[in-house]
Design an enzyme around this catalytic site. Sequence first.
Site, PDB file in Angstrom:
ATOM      1  N   HIS A   1      39.623  38.899  33.948  1.00  0.00           N
ATOM      2  CA  HIS A   1      39.833  36.861  34.137  1.00  0.00           C
ATOM      3  C   HIS A   1      40.793  36.779  33.126  1.00  0.00           C
ATOM      4  CE1 HIS A   1      36.111  37.164  31.757  1.00  0.00           C
ATOM      5  NE2 HIS A   1      36.734  36.982  31.172  1.00  0.00           N
TER       6      HIS A   1
ATOM      7  N   ASP B   1      37.182  44.281  36.357  1.00  0.00           N
ATOM      8  CA  ASP B   1      37.920  42.664  35.616  1.00  0.00           C
ATOM      9  C   ASP B   1      38.623  43.776  34.180  1.00  0.00           C
ATOM     10  OD1 ASP B   1      38.234  40.832  34.193  1.00  0.00           O
ATOM     11  OD2 ASP B   1      36.033  40.333  33.267  1.00  0.00           O
TER      12      ASP B   1
ATOM     13  N   GLY C   1      35.869  33.253  25.214  1.00  0.00           N
ATOM     14  CA  GLY C   1      36.955  33.854  23.980  1.00  0.00           C
ATOM     15  C   GLY C   1      36.805  34.901  23.773  1.00  0.00           C
ATOM     16  N   ASN C   2      35.671  35.541  23.512  1.00  0.00           N
ATOM     17  CA  ASN C   2      35.534  37.083  23.720  1.00  0.00           C
ATOM     18  C   ASN C   2      35.852  38.103  24.403  1.00  0.00           C
ATOM     19  OD1 ASN C   2      32.398  36.311  21.176  1.00  0.00           O
ATOM     20  ND2 ASN C   2      33.690  37.890  20.745  1.00  0.00           N
ATOM     21  N   SER C   3      36.171  37.288  25.810  1.00  0.00           N
ATOM     22  CA  SER C   3      36.189  37.546  26.644  1.00  0.00           C
ATOM     23  C   SER C   3      37.212  39.121  25.930  1.00  0.00           C
ATOM     24  CB  SER C   3      36.780  37.279  28.044  1.00  0.00           C
ATOM     25  OG  SER C   3      35.199  36.794  28.807  1.00  0.00           O
TER      26      SER C   3
ATOM     27  N   GLY D   1      33.627  52.647  54.394  1.00  0.00           N
ATOM     28  CA  GLY D   1      33.231  51.497  55.550  1.00  0.00           C
ATOM     29  C   GLY D   1      31.652  51.869  55.281  1.00  0.00           C
ATOM     30  N   VAL D   2      31.422  50.833  54.641  1.00  0.00           N
ATOM     31  CA  VAL D   2      29.676  51.671  54.258  1.00  0.00           C
ATOM     32  C   VAL D   2      29.183  50.008  54.303  1.00  0.00           C
ATOM     33  CG1 VAL D   2      28.980  53.178  55.240  1.00  0.00           C
ATOM     34  CG2 VAL D   2      29.083  53.085  52.694  1.00  0.00           C
TER      35      VAL D   2
END
Length: 481
Positions: free
Chosen positions: A123, A153, A222-224, A280-281
Site C-alpha cells: 500500500h 501487503d 509513514g511507519n508502514s 474454490g470454497v
Amino acid sequence: MKKHFIALLAILSLGQPLFIPVALAESPRVSIPDFADLVERASPAVVNIRTTEKVMVQQQGGIPGLPEDQAEFFRRFFGVPIPGIPNGPKQVQPAPGKPQEADRGVGSGFIIESNGLILTNAHVVEGATTIYVTLTDKREFKAKLLGMDKRTDVAVVKIDARDLPRLPLGDSSRVRVGEWVLAIGSPFGLENTVTAGIVSAKSRDTGDYLPFIQTDVAVNPGNSGGPLLNTAGQVIGINSQIFSRSGGYMGISFAIPIDEAMRVADQLRTNGKMTRGRIGVALGEMTKEVAESLGLGKPRGAYVRNVDAGGPAAAGGIEAGDVILTFNGHDITKATDLPRVVGDTKPGTTVQVQVWRKGGTRDLAVTVTDGESSQVANKKSDAPTASVSSANVFGVNVTELSDAKKKDLNIKGGVEVTGLSDGPLARAGVRPGDVIIRVADADISGVKQFEALVKGLDANKAVPVFIRRADSTLVIPVRPK
C-alpha cells in the site's frame, strides 16, 4: 544474592522481647534493554520511501505571484493595466490539461540485500508513478517496483546501488509474547524515528493470508513498510497496520511476520507476481455451539459455507456444510488456517483433504488450481412458489424448490422457507427465502420428508440445521423445544 533481614518481635512466656532475624529472598530484577547500539547498527539500512503520481492541472491566464481573485479586483475596480491581462471583463481561455508530478505519500522500507533490494508494504507503493528512496546519508534514488502483492501487503523495490548496509532477518516463528521489540520508520515523514515496546500477541487474524504479530510499539502513518526488530537487531516483521478510531496510534499495531513476507518476496522478485493455490470454497467461522451440534466436540476446522460450481473442491467431492479438518497433512484449527495452507500449495498439486460430514470423517483428493485464474459467479434465485406446509415445531412454513432454483443455488435438494412464526428458527435469524437443505445428518429432499423428519426430533436435543442463503450455507444449532 544479598539477603535482607527484618526483626520479628516475639513475646515469650517470661514477658521478655526477642528479636529473630528472618531472611527474605530478593525478587529477580528485570532490566530495560538499552537500544542505542542496536539502533546505531540498524538505522542505516532503513529507508524513507516517497511516492508521486501524475495529475492533470488546468492552466488559466493570471498574474505570476498574484491570486486570480486579486488580479480581477484590481482590473475591474481600479482600471489598473496589468501585463498579460487586458482591461474589460475577464476572459478565461480554456487551456489543455498538463500532467504534473504531485506527491502521493510517504512510507518506510528496509534493505535486505546490499545490491539495493528493499522490502516495504504494497500500500506504500501502489498506484505510484515514481518511487523515490532516500537513505540515511541523504542520497536519493529512483526505485523500480519488482512486484507487489496486495493480499499480503508486501512489495519489493530495487535501487541502483551497491555495498549498502542491510538488515539481518530473524525467525518470526520463534517470537515470544512479552519480548522487547522496536520499530524504525518515517511517521508523518519524520525519518529514522525509533519507537519501542513489546510483542502483545501472535497470530492475530486480521486478514485471509496473514497471522499478524501484534505489538504496543508506537506506529503511525509513514511507519508502514518499516522493520520490526528484536533485541538482536534482526527483522521479525514489517510494520503494516494500526488499530485506530482516530487515524493515529492508539496502543495497538500489527506487523507482517518476516517468514511470511519473505515467502511472498521471493516470488515477487522472481516472477513479479504472487501465485497462490485455490480450491474454490467460501468459509465460515466454527463456534462452540455449531461444533457441538455437529458432533465435533470442540471448535476446530474450517466450515465450508459455499463450494464453487465446477471448481477444484466440487470436483474433489467437498460439499457445502462440510468441515475441513486437515489439508495436505496440515491440521486446520480455524477457518483462517485454510487459505494460508492452500495458498502455499503449488497449483496442479493433488492433495488429501479430510472433512467432517454427517457425524464422521471422509478422505477426499483435491487438485489445487491457480488462485488468480478463476472467479466466483454470483447468481440470484427464483421467487418462491406457494407454500404446501403448515407451521411445525421449527415454526416455519416451507415449499418445494424448482429445478431452476436448485441449479442457481448449486444444491441437490431442500425446501424453501416462505413464512415463520415465533419459533426457534425465527429466533436464530432464519428468514423467508432461506432454503433448508439438511437437518442433523439427513439431507432434505422435499416438503413431506422434511415434515416427517421434524416430527421425529427429540424436542430437548439441539440439532444442526443447514440453511442455504444466496451463495452461503449456514449451520444453525436449534433446539426444537
